[in-house]
Design a protein around this motif. Structure first.
Motif, PDB file in Angstrom:
ATOM      1  N   ARG A  60       0.934  -1.199   0.058  1.00 59.16           N
ATOM      2  CA  ARG A  60      -0.073   0.022  -0.186  1.00 59.16           C
ATOM      3  C   ARG A  60       1.060   1.150   0.109  1.00 59.16           C
ATOM      4  NH1 ARG A  60      -5.020  -1.810   3.989  1.00 59.16           N
ATOM      5  NH2 ARG A  60      -5.203  -3.709   3.030  1.00 59.16           N
ATOM      6  N   ASP A  73       1.297   4.035   1.441  1.00 61.06           N
ATOM      7  CA  ASP A  73       0.874   4.520   2.575  1.00 61.06           C
ATOM      8  C   ASP A  73       2.153   5.290   3.364  1.00 61.06           C
ATOM      9  OD1 ASP A  73      -0.728   5.051   4.851  1.00 61.06           O
ATOM     10  OD2 ASP A  73      -1.311   3.129   4.792  1.00 61.06           O
ATOM     11  N   GLY A 102       3.837  -0.325  13.046  1.00 62.95           N
ATOM     12  CA  GLY A 102       2.990  -1.006  12.747  1.00 62.95           C
ATOM     13  C   GLY A 102       2.140  -0.760  11.309  1.00 62.95           C
ATOM     14  N   ARG A 103       2.807   0.145  10.499  1.00 59.59           N
ATOM     15  CA  ARG A 103       1.966   0.424   9.103  1.00 59.59           C
ATOM     16  C   ARG A 103       3.122   0.303   8.124  1.00 59.59           C
ATOM     17  NH1 ARG A 103      -2.850   2.105   7.261  1.00 59.59           N
ATOM     18  NH2 ARG A 103      -3.569   2.047   9.343  1.00 59.59           N
ATOM     19  N   TYR A 104       3.211  -0.373   7.221  1.00 59.57           N
ATOM     20  CA  TYR A 104       4.240  -0.489   6.311  1.00 59.57           C
ATOM     21  C   TYR A 104       3.773  -0.287   4.870  1.00 59.57           C
ATOM     22  CZ  TYR A 104       5.598  -2.603  10.682  1.00 59.57           C
ATOM     23  OH  TYR A 104       5.938  -2.822  12.052  1.00 59.57           O
ATOM     24  N   PHE A 108       3.500  -5.451   3.515  1.00 59.28           N
ATOM     25  CA  PHE A 108       3.309  -6.146   4.633  1.00 59.28           C
ATOM     26  C   PHE A 108       2.685  -7.344   4.493  1.00 59.28           C
ATOM     27  CE2 PHE A 108      -1.411  -5.363   4.819  1.00 59.28           C
ATOM     28  CZ  PHE A 108      -1.508  -4.248   3.953  1.00 59.28           C
ATOM     29  N   GLN A 159      -0.252 -10.269   4.776  1.00 59.17           N
ATOM     30  CA  GLN A 159      -1.612 -10.739   5.771  1.00 59.17           C
ATOM     31  C   GLN A 159      -1.949 -12.426   5.539  1.00 59.17           C
ATOM     32  OE1 GLN A 159      -4.837  -8.604   3.558  1.00 59.17           O
ATOM     33  NE2 GLN A 159      -4.569  -6.815   4.993  1.00 59.17           N
ATOM     34  N   ARG A 212     -16.026  -0.350   8.117  1.00 58.62           N
ATOM     35  CA  ARG A 212     -15.192  -1.273   7.128  1.00 58.62           C
ATOM     36  C   ARG A 212     -14.854  -0.279   5.996  1.00 58.62           C
ATOM     37  NH1 ARG A 212     -11.919  -3.638   8.938  1.00 58.62           N
ATOM     38  NH2 ARG A 212     -11.758  -4.910   7.062  1.00 58.62           N
ATOM     39  N   GLN A 219      -5.450  -2.341  15.456  1.00 57.61           N
ATOM     40  CA  GLN A 219      -6.203  -3.210  14.811  1.00 57.61           C
ATOM     41  C   GLN A 219      -5.322  -4.361  14.133  1.00 57.61           C
ATOM     42  OE1 GLN A 219      -8.939  -3.390  10.989  1.00 57.61           O
ATOM     43  NE2 GLN A 219      -9.769  -1.594  12.237  1.00 57.61           N
ATOM     44  N   LEU A 220      -5.822  -5.573  14.581  1.00 63.04           N
ATOM     45  CA  LEU A 220      -4.697  -6.951  13.959  1.00 63.04           C
ATOM     46  C   LEU A 220      -5.680  -7.432  12.868  1.00 63.04           C
ATOM     47  CD1 LEU A 220      -3.845  -8.174  17.392  1.00 63.04           C
ATOM     48  CD2 LEU A 220      -2.522  -6.405  15.811  1.00 63.04           C
ATOM     49  N   LEU A 221      -6.787  -7.325  12.989  1.00 58.19           N
ATOM     50  CA  LEU A 221      -7.769  -8.260  12.006  1.00 58.19           C
ATOM     51  C   LEU A 221      -9.052  -7.502  11.713  1.00 58.19           C
ATOM     52  CD1 LEU A 221      -8.579 -12.108  12.243  1.00 58.19           C
ATOM     53  CD2 LEU A 221     -10.498 -10.334  12.421  1.00 58.19           C
ATOM     54  N   GLY A 222      -9.507  -7.706  10.574  1.00 59.63           N
ATOM     55  CA  GLY A 222     -10.899  -7.152  10.047  1.00 59.63           C
ATOM     56  C   GLY A 222     -11.364  -7.987   9.126  1.00 59.63           C
ATOM     57  N   ALA A 252      -9.251 -10.765   7.248  1.00 64.92           N
ATOM     58  CA  ALA A 252      -7.847 -10.719   6.928  1.00 64.92           C
ATOM     59  C   ALA A 252      -6.915 -10.167   8.255  1.00 64.92           C
ATOM     60  CB  ALA A 252      -7.371  -9.724   5.844  1.00 64.92           C
ATOM     61  N   LEU A 253      -5.983 -10.651   8.370  1.00 61.76           N
ATOM     62  CA  LEU A 253      -5.129 -10.540   9.801  1.00 61.76           C
ATOM     63  C   LEU A 253      -3.838  -9.838   9.214  1.00 61.76           C
ATOM     64  CD1 LEU A 253      -4.621 -13.499  12.051  1.00 61.76           C
ATOM     65  CD2 LEU A 253      -2.697 -12.144  11.211  1.00 61.76           C
ATOM     66  N   GLY A 254      -3.348  -8.900  10.019  1.00 65.89           N
ATOM     67  CA  GLY A 254      -1.982  -8.314   9.679  1.00 65.89           C
ATOM     68  C   GLY A 254      -0.934  -9.198  10.370  1.00 65.89           C
ATOM     69  N   ARG A 260       1.815  -6.882  11.972  1.00 65.71           N
ATOM     70  CA  ARG A 260       1.375  -6.328  13.523  1.00 65.71           C
ATOM     71  C   ARG A 260       0.862  -7.158  14.476  1.00 65.71           C
ATOM     72  NH1 ARG A 260      -3.282  -1.828  11.938  1.00 65.71           N
ATOM     73  NH2 ARG A 260      -1.944  -1.277  10.551  1.00 65.71           N
TER      74      ARG A 260
HETATM   75  P1  AMP Z   1      -7.586  -4.226   5.919  1.00 70.07           P
HETATM   76  O1  AMP Z   1      -7.223  -5.189   4.706  1.00 70.07           O
HETATM   77  O2  AMP Z   1      -7.133  -2.805   5.650  1.00 70.07           O
HETATM   78  O3  AMP Z   1      -8.961  -4.588   6.606  1.00 70.07           O
HETATM   79  O4  AMP Z   1      -6.352  -4.792   6.907  1.00 70.07           O
HETATM   80  C1  AMP Z   1      -6.418  -6.280   7.509  1.00 70.07           C
HETATM   81  C2  AMP Z   1      -5.418  -6.079   8.595  1.00 70.07           C
HETATM   82  O5  AMP Z   1      -4.090  -5.940   8.142  1.00 70.07           O
HETATM   83  C3  AMP Z   1      -5.232  -4.829   9.536  1.00 70.07           C
HETATM   84  O6  AMP Z   1      -6.207  -5.008  10.528  1.00 70.07           O
HETATM   85  C4  AMP Z   1      -3.888  -4.735   9.960  1.00 70.07           C
HETATM   86  O7  AMP Z   1      -3.620  -5.533  11.185  1.00 70.07           O
HETATM   87  C5  AMP Z   1      -3.299  -5.112   8.615  1.00 70.07           C
HETATM   88  N1  AMP Z   1      -2.781  -4.107   7.973  1.00 70.07           N
HETATM   89  C6  AMP Z   1      -3.336  -3.120   7.168  1.00 70.07           C
HETATM   90  N2  AMP Z   1      -2.661  -2.279   6.449  1.00 70.07           N
HETATM   91  C7  AMP Z   1      -1.383  -2.340   7.115  1.00 70.07           C
HETATM   92  C8  AMP Z   1      -0.185  -1.976   6.755  1.00 70.07           C
HETATM   93  N3  AMP Z   1       0.061  -0.698   6.161  1.00 70.07           N
HETATM   94  N4  AMP Z   1       1.026  -2.498   7.260  1.00 70.07           N
HETATM   95  C9  AMP Z   1       0.794  -3.441   8.380  1.00 70.07           C
HETATM   96  N5  AMP Z   1      -0.253  -4.047   8.521  1.00 70.07           N
HETATM   97  C10 AMP Z   1      -1.260  -3.548   7.897  1.00 70.07           C
END
Ligand code: AMP
Length: 414
Positions: A93, A95, A100-102, A105, A107, A250, A272-275, A296-298, A301
């Motif tokens: 991404r 970003d 914790g935001r890369y 990363f 999933q 979401r 947030q670790l998972l959504g 999906a789980l990070g 993170r």
């Molecule tokens: P999402 O697809 O945005 O719902 O993301 C699912 C999970 O992926 C999130 O809960 C985070 O734990 C992890 N995640 C999302 N974006 C990042 C990021 N840029 N770097 C690291 N982990 C991420």
């Protein structure tokens, strides 16, 4: 990597126990698919490029869409439902990187295709809890909500019609309370806004139902949630880790019903670790609707959370056996013994440098070997090997044919 692999193994074990099958897709995808799913603005958030033939491609920002592309375009589509699929792979991404935001990363995620019943939801939520149980992270909170409840809350309380809810849903997703107030200022009575924001503090389904009974559709959503919670209880889920949260949005339009997020409260902003939730991506592929629930789980993170809470898995990087030839004459026997031990799946470091016993044992300690097999001229002449348990210091001499059997208990003990 040893740490990452260890966590990966733990997660895989749970996914297999729930009968999920792994799928893998390419790292890059057609940009258009993500635009169809998330709108043209997605370009700003992802790595996109043209290949040498001018095709517009991107590095995948997530894996649900690629997995569903694979599903709709393959024989998976005609397999008996429900299908349980999982993936593990890198996402990209564009970003601003922070703790914790890369930009790259990993999933781990699952898609339960063809079943969005309360039972399917409950099994998926239970799986999410079990995945974290296996990872060693116990300090988590799983929040569950429903978009039908949120959308009708927004409509009846704030007077924003479903077709205009997009920007507000994105602010709600970010829990940007000030942004929400600014967005609604002048449009909605401030008291109604405050009342709406009070739902962000609610954690209890019954209390929400009382405060906002809503329409028959809302009632249905409450009933569905209650049923999911009852099924979760049947699995033995720890109720202290569960919350009702009517404010989960979401962000993206393709979610349709029940939605959930899992946090590690110790992590601060990026907690947030998972959504996940119920979604339908069939429109992106001009296919007939297919009810699907996924999450999906990070992975990275989760590792950060494990580190912060002192729960990182122990890395098993010990060498089982150091086999050392102390001179040229010991070399063939050392090679034979190393072969035999490796056949037994033991982790063997072979040292053919011919250095003396002291240096060989130093090497054994340096690589954290559990034991050592030393083959010098004296031993070879008598058809034996010297074995040393590097944990206890115990030392014995055995015929070379008995080395494996004699070492086994020393290796297993650690
Ligand atoms: P999402 O697809 O945005 O719902 O993301 C699912 C999970 O992926 C999130 O809960 C985070 O734990 C992890 N995640 C999302 N974006 C990042 C990021 N840029 N770097 C690291 N982990 C991420």
């Amino acid at each position: 990597m040893a740490l990452r692999r260890r966590l990966e193994d733990r997660l895989r074990r749970v996914l297999h126990a729930f009968n999920f099958r792994e799928v893998q897709t390419p790292t890059f995808e057609e940009l258009e698919l993500f635009e169809k799913k998330a709108g043209a603005g997605v370009r700003d958030e992802i790595y996109e490029f043209k290949d040498k033939s001018g095709r517009e491609l991107c590095l995948r920002p997530e894996l649900t869409l690629p997995v569903m592309r694979f599903y709709f375009g393959s024989q998976l589509k005609v397999e008996p439902k429900p299908l349980r699929l999982f993936y593990f792979g890198p996402c990209y991404r564009y970003d601003r990187p922070q703790a914790g935001r890369y930009r790259e990363f990993w999933q781990v995620g699952v898609e339960l295709v063809g079943d969005a019943s309360p039972e399917a939801h409950a099994e998926l939520l239970w799986l999410a809890l079990q995945v974290f149980e296996a990872s060693g992270l116990s300090k988590i909170v799983l929040r569950v909500g429903h978009l039908a409840i949120l959308r009708s809350l927004i409509e009846s309380m704030l007077g924003v019609l479903p077709t205009d809810q997009g920007p507000l849903m994105r602010l709600i997703d970010k829990k940007d309370l000030e942004g929400i107030k600014a967005h609604l200022a002048g449009r909605t009575d401030a008291k109604r806004v405050e009342e709406f924001l009070s739902f962000f503090e609610l954690g209890d389904l019954e209390a929400a139902k009382k405060a906002f009974p809503g329409s028959p559709r809302t009632q249905e959503a409450y009933d569905q949630l209650a049923r999911v919670m009852a099924r979760l209880d049947g699995f033995g889920a720890d109720a202290t880790k569960l919350r009702f949260d009517p404010t989960i949005a979401r962000g993206l339009e393709y979610y349709t019903g029940l939605v959930f997020e899992l946090d590690c409260p110790d992590l601060g902003a990026e907690k947030q670790l998972l959504g996940g939730g119920e979604y339908d991506l069939s429109a992106v592929f001009d296919a007939t609707p297919e009810p699907t629930v996924g999450f999906a789980l990070g992975f990275d993170r989760t590792l950060v959370a494990l580190e912060k809470t002192g729960k990182l898995p122990e890395v098993r990087d010990r060498v089982d056996v150091l086999v050392a030839a102390l001179s040229e004459k010991g070399t063939p026997a050392a090679q034979r013994i190393a072969n035999a031990l490796r056949e037994l799946d033991l982790r063997v470091e072979l040292d053919l440098s011919g250095r003396g016993p002291k240096r060989a044992l130093q090497r054994g300690s340096a690589v954290k070997a559990k034991c050592a097999v030393l083959l010098g001229e004296r031993e070879i002449d008598r058809g034996v090997a010297a074995l040393k348990n590097l944990d206890t210091g115990e030392q014995v001499e055995v015929p070379t044919s008995e080395v494996a059997a004699r070492l086994q208990p020393w290796v297993v003990a650690n």
